[in-house]
Design a protein around this motif. Structure first.
Motif, PDB file in Angstrom:
ATOM      1  N   ARG A  68      12.559 -33.525   6.832  1.00  0.00           N
ATOM      2  CA  ARG A  68      13.689 -33.894   5.953  1.00  0.00           C
ATOM      3  C   ARG A  68      13.945 -35.392   5.984  1.00  0.00           C
ATOM      4  NH1 ARG A  68      16.015 -29.044   8.073  1.00  0.00           N
ATOM      5  NH2 ARG A  68      17.267 -30.191   9.593  1.00  0.00           N
ATOM      6  N   ILE A  69      13.811 -35.982   7.164  1.00  0.00           N
ATOM      7  CA  ILE A  69      14.068 -37.421   7.273  1.00  0.00           C
ATOM      8  C   ILE A  69      12.988 -38.217   6.533  1.00  0.00           C
ATOM      9  CG2 ILE A  69      14.086 -39.349   8.932  1.00  0.00           C
ATOM     10  CD1 ILE A  69      15.750 -37.368  10.732  1.00  0.00           C
ATOM     11  N   ARG A 128      10.997 -29.493  11.195  1.00  0.00           N
ATOM     12  CA  ARG A 128      11.667 -29.409   9.884  1.00  0.00           C
ATOM     13  C   ARG A 128      12.562 -30.619   9.674  1.00  0.00           C
ATOM     14  NH1 ARG A 128      13.132 -24.176  11.301  1.00  0.00           N
ATOM     15  NH2 ARG A 128      11.493 -22.743  10.638  1.00  0.00           N
ATOM     16  N   LYS A 129      13.257 -30.986  10.739  1.00  0.00           N
ATOM     17  CA  LYS A 129      14.183 -32.121  10.637  1.00  0.00           C
ATOM     18  C   LYS A 129      13.413 -33.415  10.387  1.00  0.00           C
ATOM     19  CE  LYS A 129      17.691 -34.558  13.230  1.00  0.00           C
ATOM     20  NZ  LYS A 129      17.919 -34.938  14.639  1.00  0.00           N
ATOM     21  N   GLY A 170      13.429 -37.934  14.765  1.00  0.00           N
ATOM     22  CA  GLY A 170      13.834 -38.244  13.389  1.00  0.00           C
ATOM     23  C   GLY A 170      14.169 -39.720  13.254  1.00  0.00           C
ATOM     24  N   GLU A 172      12.323 -26.328  14.569  1.00  0.00           N
ATOM     25  CA  GLU A 172      13.522 -26.928  13.961  1.00  0.00           C
ATOM     26  C   GLU A 172      13.390 -28.455  13.938  1.00  0.00           C
ATOM     27  OE1 GLU A 172      16.302 -27.586  11.793  1.00  0.00           O
ATOM     28  OE2 GLU A 172      15.700 -25.482  12.041  1.00  0.00           O
ATOM     29  N   GLU A 173      12.853 -29.009  15.036  1.00  0.00           N
ATOM     30  CA  GLU A 173      12.684 -30.464  15.091  1.00  0.00           C
ATOM     31  C   GLU A 173      11.677 -30.944  14.032  1.00  0.00           C
ATOM     32  OE1 GLU A 173      12.681 -32.750  18.793  1.00  0.00           O
ATOM     33  OE2 GLU A 173      10.598 -33.238  18.352  1.00  0.00           O
ATOM     34  N   ASP A 205      15.538 -39.395  19.591  1.00  0.00           N
ATOM     35  CA  ASP A 205      15.439 -38.470  18.462  1.00  0.00           C
ATOM     36  C   ASP A 205      14.209 -38.820  17.613  1.00  0.00           C
ATOM     37  OD1 ASP A 205      15.765 -36.944  16.232  1.00  0.00           O
ATOM     38  OD2 ASP A 205      17.508 -38.058  15.468  1.00  0.00           O
TER      39      ASP A 205
END
Ligand SMILES: Nc1nc2c(ncn2[C@@H]2O[C@H](COP(=O)(O)OP(=O)(O)OP(=O)(O)O)[C@@H](O)[C@H]2O)c(=O)[nH]1
Ligand SMILES: [Mg+2]
Length: 289
Positions: free
Chosen positions: A198-199, A194-195, A157, A191-192, A155
């Motif tokens: 956020r992290i 954006r994630k 993130g 989407e990844e 991942d």
């Protein structure tokens, strides 16, 4: 730098002493062939014509100078530079479709910061493409900075989280994060990203300081679509244009700046670590002719 544009427009203006309707149309066509969008090409050709009349410019060299100036006027307000955050680590998230030069640009940036005496950590956020992690690790070795990485398929993130933890523990100045240029679908990719954003925000107390979009100068009109899509996902703060050493036409920058507010920050001019320049509207425009 805009070799193609230079040649085409130069050919149209060569030997001309006035901009009659036919020349204006040819000039438009030359600009479009150099990847300037139709509306922007029409605007530029029209403005050139009006200025030539007003300023009574009648020779080829004068016309070319006006064109250079026209390009400069359009690019200058968009000149920007990478700034470091007041409280380290500065986090630079590097984005762009596959193959544009993200990983190479990251290595060049790391090299630039290192030569300024700053310590840099790279984060291997492209866990999708085979060998992407190893590629970044090789660059890390050459530049002389650590790379925080997990296995392929991990991942991204989680990689970002690790990298920021390490950066805080070590007092790192700059963290530069690689990202995938392609996932199974474009929706997944956005989407990844954006994630990851956020992290970073959670781990560093603020969004990535720089969301740097890499655009290949050979991309042509599609550069605008890329800029729109990435901007929607992560609110791009700067653009790096790569491969301006190639036969790239580069005219797409003129339409990109006509449509979007994103600052132009870096220029890639080759495959070596040293081949990175700060964007200069003057140099770029002067390169036209
Ligand atoms: N001539 C030239 N080649 C460049 C430049 N920047 C990158 N490249 C080359 O472009 C190719 C792709 O570069 P990468 O850095 O791997 O691109 P990427 O965006 O990370 O690609 P993916 O990881 O597949 O998404 C490599 O062969 C680089 O050497 C540049 O400014 N000029
Ligand atoms: Mg890459």
């Amino acid at each position: 730098m805009l070799k193609g544009l230079m040649r085409r427009v130069g050919n149209v203006l060569r030997g001309r002493t006035t901009l009659d309707e036919e020349t204006v149309e040819e000039l438009e066509a030359a600009l479009v062939q150099a990847d300037v969008s139709v509306p922007v090409a029409m605007e530029m050709a029209q403005q050139l014509r009006e200025r030539a009349e007003r300023e009574r410019v009648t020779d080829e060299e004068g016309l070319l100078q006006l064109l250079r100036d026209e390009a400069y006027q359009r690019l200058a307000p968009h000149e920007g530079e990478i700034e470091l955050a007041d409280s380290p680590p500065t986090v630079i998230l590097v984005l762009g479709v596959n193959g544009v030069g993200k990983t190479t640009t990251i290595a060049k940036l790391a090299h630039m910061f290192k030569s300024q005496g700053r310590n840099v950590l790279l984060a291997a956020g492209d866990t999708f493409r085979a060998a992407a992690v190893e590629q970044l690790q090789r660059w890390g070795e050459r530049v002389g900075c650590d790379v925080i990485a997990q296995k392929m398929g991990a991942d991204p993130g989680a990689v970002m989280f690790d990298a920021l933890e390490a950066a805080k523990a070590r007092g790192t100045d700059v963290v530069i994060a690689d990202t995938a240029g392609r996932l199974h679908t474009k929706v997944n990719l956005m989407e990844e990203l954006r994630k990851m954003g956020r992290i970073i925000e959670r781990a560093n107390g603020r969004p990535a300081d720089e969301r740097l979009l890499v655009i290949d100068a050979n991309t042509g009109q599609n550069a605008i679509n890329q800029a729109r899509e990435f901007n929607q996902a992560v609110d791009v703060t700067g653009i790096a244009i790569t491969k301006l050493d190639s036969t790239a036409k580069g005219g797409a920058l003129l339409s990109l700046t006509a449509e979007m507010e994103i600052p132009l920050k870096l220029v890639g001019t080759g495959e070596k670590l040293e081949d990175l320049e700060l964007f200069s509207a003057r140099e770029f425009a002067d390169g036209i002719v």
